[in-house]
Design a protein around this motif. Structure first.
Motif, PDB file in Angstrom:
ATOM      1  N   SER A   1       0.832  -1.203   0.000  1.00  0.00           N
ATOM      2  CA  SER A   1       0.000   0.000   0.000  1.00  0.00           C
ATOM      3  C   SER A   1       0.860   1.244   0.000  1.00  0.00           C
ATOM      4  O   SER A   1       0.735   2.107   0.836  1.00  0.00           O
ATOM      5  N   ALA A   2       1.780   1.321  -0.949  1.00  0.00           N
ATOM      6  CA  ALA A   2       2.706   2.440  -0.992  1.00  0.00           C
ATOM      7  C   ALA A   2       2.277   3.517  -1.976  1.00  0.00           C
ATOM      8  O   ALA A   2       3.032   4.424  -2.271  1.00  0.00           O
ATOM      9  N   SER A   3       1.078   3.435  -2.501  1.00  0.00           N
ATOM     10  CA  SER A   3       0.594   4.418  -3.464  1.00  0.00           C
ATOM     11  C   SER A   3      -0.586   5.167  -2.858  1.00  0.00           C
ATOM     12  O   SER A   3      -1.516   4.556  -2.334  1.00  0.00           O
TER      13      SER A   3
ATOM     14  N   VAL B   1       5.690  -1.556   6.620  1.00  0.00           N
ATOM     15  CA  VAL B   1       4.986  -2.753   6.164  1.00  0.00           C
ATOM     16  C   VAL B   1       3.573  -2.731   6.751  1.00  0.00           C
ATOM     17  O   VAL B   1       3.374  -2.498   7.940  1.00  0.00           O
ATOM     18  N   VAL B   2       2.595  -2.945   5.880  1.00  0.00           N
ATOM     19  CA  VAL B   2       1.190  -2.954   6.284  1.00  0.00           C
ATOM     20  C   VAL B   2       0.690  -4.390   6.206  1.00  0.00           C
ATOM     21  O   VAL B   2       0.848  -5.062   5.190  1.00  0.00           O
TER      22      VAL B   2
ATOM     23  N   LEU C   1      -0.017  -1.442  11.686  1.00  0.00           N
ATOM     24  CA  LEU C   1      -0.830  -0.908  10.604  1.00  0.00           C
ATOM     25  C   LEU C   1      -1.429  -2.070   9.816  1.00  0.00           C
ATOM     26  O   LEU C   1      -0.713  -2.987   9.410  1.00  0.00           O
ATOM     27  N   LEU C   2      -2.735  -2.021   9.590  1.00  0.00           N
ATOM     28  CA  LEU C   2      -3.450  -3.096   8.910  1.00  0.00           C
ATOM     29  C   LEU C   2      -4.277  -2.521   7.768  1.00  0.00           C
ATOM     30  O   LEU C   2      -4.823  -1.423   7.860  1.00  0.00           O
ATOM     31  N   SER C   3      -4.376  -3.285   6.691  1.00  0.00           N
ATOM     32  CA  SER C   3      -5.233  -2.876   5.579  1.00  0.00           C
ATOM     33  C   SER C   3      -5.546  -4.112   4.759  1.00  0.00           C
ATOM     34  O   SER C   3      -5.305  -5.241   5.184  1.00  0.00           O
ATOM     35  N   SER C   4      -6.088  -3.896   3.576  1.00  0.00           N
ATOM     36  CA  SER C   4      -6.458  -4.995   2.688  1.00  0.00           C
ATOM     37  C   SER C   4      -6.429  -4.485   1.264  1.00  0.00           C
ATOM     38  O   SER C   4      -6.577  -3.276   1.009  1.00  0.00           O
TER      39      SER C   4
END
Length: 623
Positions: free
Chosen positions: A53-55, A574-575, A591-594
């Protein structure tokens, strides 16, 4: 490097090349430094659950940070995110306690707010993540790798720590006779360049015995005397030509030091001394104008700090590119066995020749340790010649954090820019980005590779606080208060110099906003109240100096984190996958995402389960 109660690690800088996977199964062996902690090892999230998720969109979201609140008696909460415009969504979990929290007690997302078919498609596609499988290669048997510097010729040089006892702090309560251990000279010593000689005690590699080193004073500055071991002095002043590079017409980077090099060392330390004491305070006996003061000149009565340059551990060989650069042992402040009864640093002759920038940065780092011994031990205990009960000492994480901040703010004065491989931004942050979740930053790991995470994590924590909560004045407040560790930081944060004081008055408050700093870049006029690493504190804005100190901001999302995503180097913290189940390390953030939360447009409602542990806070953040 450590005693039973306190550990001191000399200068450390972790190269951006040091990448270790933050994956399940890493062993975390801890040693207690006096802080409460869960004795069970923390297991990091499985690396298969990493989300790329680097964008990010350039469109600011209207409500980017929402703390998840739960109504009384309710185990669920719904967060509504209207009018998304190609934004990314994150769940940030913060564990404010000093105990690990099991996954089942940390709360979770019950409904991700997207259609089931979208979730199914994401699971079928998979994460397509590849992990760096190899660790960097370093020579064996030379100690703990603490950093990498480049020589002026571009040669890569690896630095190691010297495992010495800094001091037996818990033995400092010696009662009324603690001043009797000193035989301070009645007058200030007088030395002459090229004439005065001394025999110093120098530790062996294990710190268990001492060798005698004969040295001569070769240069002197306003604040230091530079002693060069007779065996390491180049009287001719031209350096010999090393046999393996003679055809390249380069001077030998041997272990012989010229008078010119000694003079440069004195000049550099004068700069370090002036800049560092203005922020961090003084070494024992420093900053005193009257020679009649009982503490004047420290334990040797000399207001100048002694710097001994010699071949540490006698390990020099042609082509040597790794070893100990230098160290400070505060046992020299006491009349302990092997003590030189002086404020003194030890510097390696070969690396002074080969990688001078690394040596200068070493001095800045070690000088903070010397100052810390005075500010947080000697004077806190009532002064070195006074009797006062003393039962606590600074923890290693606190001491190392301050030394890394010393590098951060002093390096620019000694010609080490934020782009230099040895600067802590370049040297530490990449490891922090992939290992921030691995441990409580206030618990120090001594085993490899986890010690690298300790250095990286305490630097990042300090860099975050100093760039957001007071700049140079924050450092000064930490060093001048009469507390140590978290209590010291609490006092520094609860200060008028902290622009976030309304919401951040304590270490716990700062931890609660750490995730914001990891996710967001420099605040804009539309989002002025979000902390960020990318926040330069320019000269002239602090209270200490009108035009000198600068703390450079940096964008976490432009720094590689040591992992690859679809063959592309990953950047930023890092997510981890929000669908996974993770325990939380003490005093830490994850940090959490999907993939289904990335690049979202429209309206989304997310349902979150309340954490069973009341010390866990949940935030939904949109970038």
């Amino acid at each position: 490097m450590k005693s039973a109660k306190f550990v001191f690690l000399p200068f450390v800088t972790l190269s951006a090349l040091l990448f270790f996977a933050c994956e399940s199964g890493i062993e975390h062996t801890e040693e207690n430094t006096g802080d409460a902690a869960d004795s069970s090892p923390y297991v990091a999230p499985n690396s298969n659950n990493i989300v790329n998720s680097a964008s990010f969109t350039d469109v600011l979201y209207s409500n980017p940070v929402q703390k998840v609140s739960f109504s009384e008696g309710s185990a669920k909460a719904v967060i509504n995110l209207p009018s998304l415009n190609h934004h990314n969504i994150y769940l940030v979990k913060v564990n404010k306690s000093d105990k690990a929290v099991q996954a089942k007690d940390a709360g979770m997302v019950l409904n991700m707010g997207v259609p089931e078919e979208e979730l199914a498609a994401a699971k079928t596609a998979g994460k397509a993540v590849s992990i760096r499988e190899t660790e960097p290669e370093f020579p064996e048997g030379a100690g703990i790798v603490s950093g990498v510097f480049l020589t002026p010729d571009g040669e890569r040089v690896i630095r190691y720590d010297h495992p010495v006892n800094e001091i037996k702090f818990d033995d400092f309560s010696r009662g009324a006779d603690n001043g009797s251990r000193f035989q301070k000279p009645e007058s200030t010593p007088v030395y002459e360049i090229d004439t005065s000689t001394k025999v110093f005690h120098a530790q062996n590699e294990a710190g268990t015995s001492f060798n005698n080193i004969s040295a001569t004073l070769r240069a002197t500055g306003v604040h230091s005397n530079i002693w060069i071991a007779n065996a390491n002095y180049d009287a001719a002043g031209n350096n010999n030509i090393r046999s393996d590079i003679i055809n390249n017409d380069k001077k030998d980077k041997d272990n012989k030091i010229t008078k010119s090099q000694a003079e440069t060392l004195a000049e550099k330390f004068d700069t370090i001394y002036e800049k560092e004491t203005a922020l961090f305070g003084y070494e024992y006996g420093g900053g005193i104008s009257s020679s009649d003061h009982p503490d004047y000149g420290g334990v040797d009565g000399d207001p100048k700090i002694q710097i001994l340059v010699y071949d540490i551990f006698a390990d020099y060989s042609e082509g040597q590119n790794h070893g100990v650069f230098g160290y400070f042992w505060s046992g020299d402040e006491f009349d302990d066995p092997g003590s030189n009864n002086a404020e003194i640093f030890y510097i390696d002759a070969h690396f002074t020749d080969l990688a001078p920038e690394g040596i200068y940065s070493t001095l800045a780092h070690e000088f903070q340790h010397m100052i810390n011994c005075n500010q947080k031990v000697i004077y806190r205990a009532g002064g070195i010649d006074k009797a006062k009960s003393f039962t606590s000492s600074p923890s290693v994480w606190y001491n190392e954090m301050l030394s890394l901040l010393a590098e951060d703010i002093i390096d620019s004065f000694i010609d080490i820019s934020p782009a230099n491989p040895g600067h802590p931004i370049i040297a530490r942050i990449p490891t922090f980005l992939q290992g921030y979740c691995i441990s409580d930053p206030t618990i120090w790991f001594y085993n490899l590779p986890n010690v690298y995470y300790s250095y990286a994590n305490v630097y990042a924590l300090g860099a975050y606080m100093v760039r957001n909560f007071g700049g140079e004045q924050f450092i000064k407040n930490v060093m001048e208060n009469d507390a140590i560790d978290i209590d010291s930081i609490n006092k520094a944060l609860d200060s008028d110099s902290n622009p976030f004081r309304a919401t951040v008055k304590s270490f716990s408050d700062a931890l609660g906003r750490y995730g914001e700093a990891m996710l967001f870049n420099k605040p804009t006029k539309d989002q002025p109240d979000i902390p960020s690493f990318n926040n330069t504190i320019p000269s002239g804005e602090g209270e200490i100096s009108d035009d000198d100190y600068v703390l450079y901001g940096f964008d976490l999302w432009e720094i590689e984190n040591g992992r690859t995503f679809n063959g592309v180097p990953g950047k930023g913290p890092v997510v981890w996958g929000v669908e996974g189940s993770y325990s939380l390390a003490p005093r830490n953030v994850i940090l959490l995402s999907s993939s289904v939360w990335q690049d979202k447009t429209g309206n989304i409602s997310i349902t979150v389960e309340k954490p069973a542990d009341p010390n866990v806070e949940l935030y939904i953040m949109v970038r």
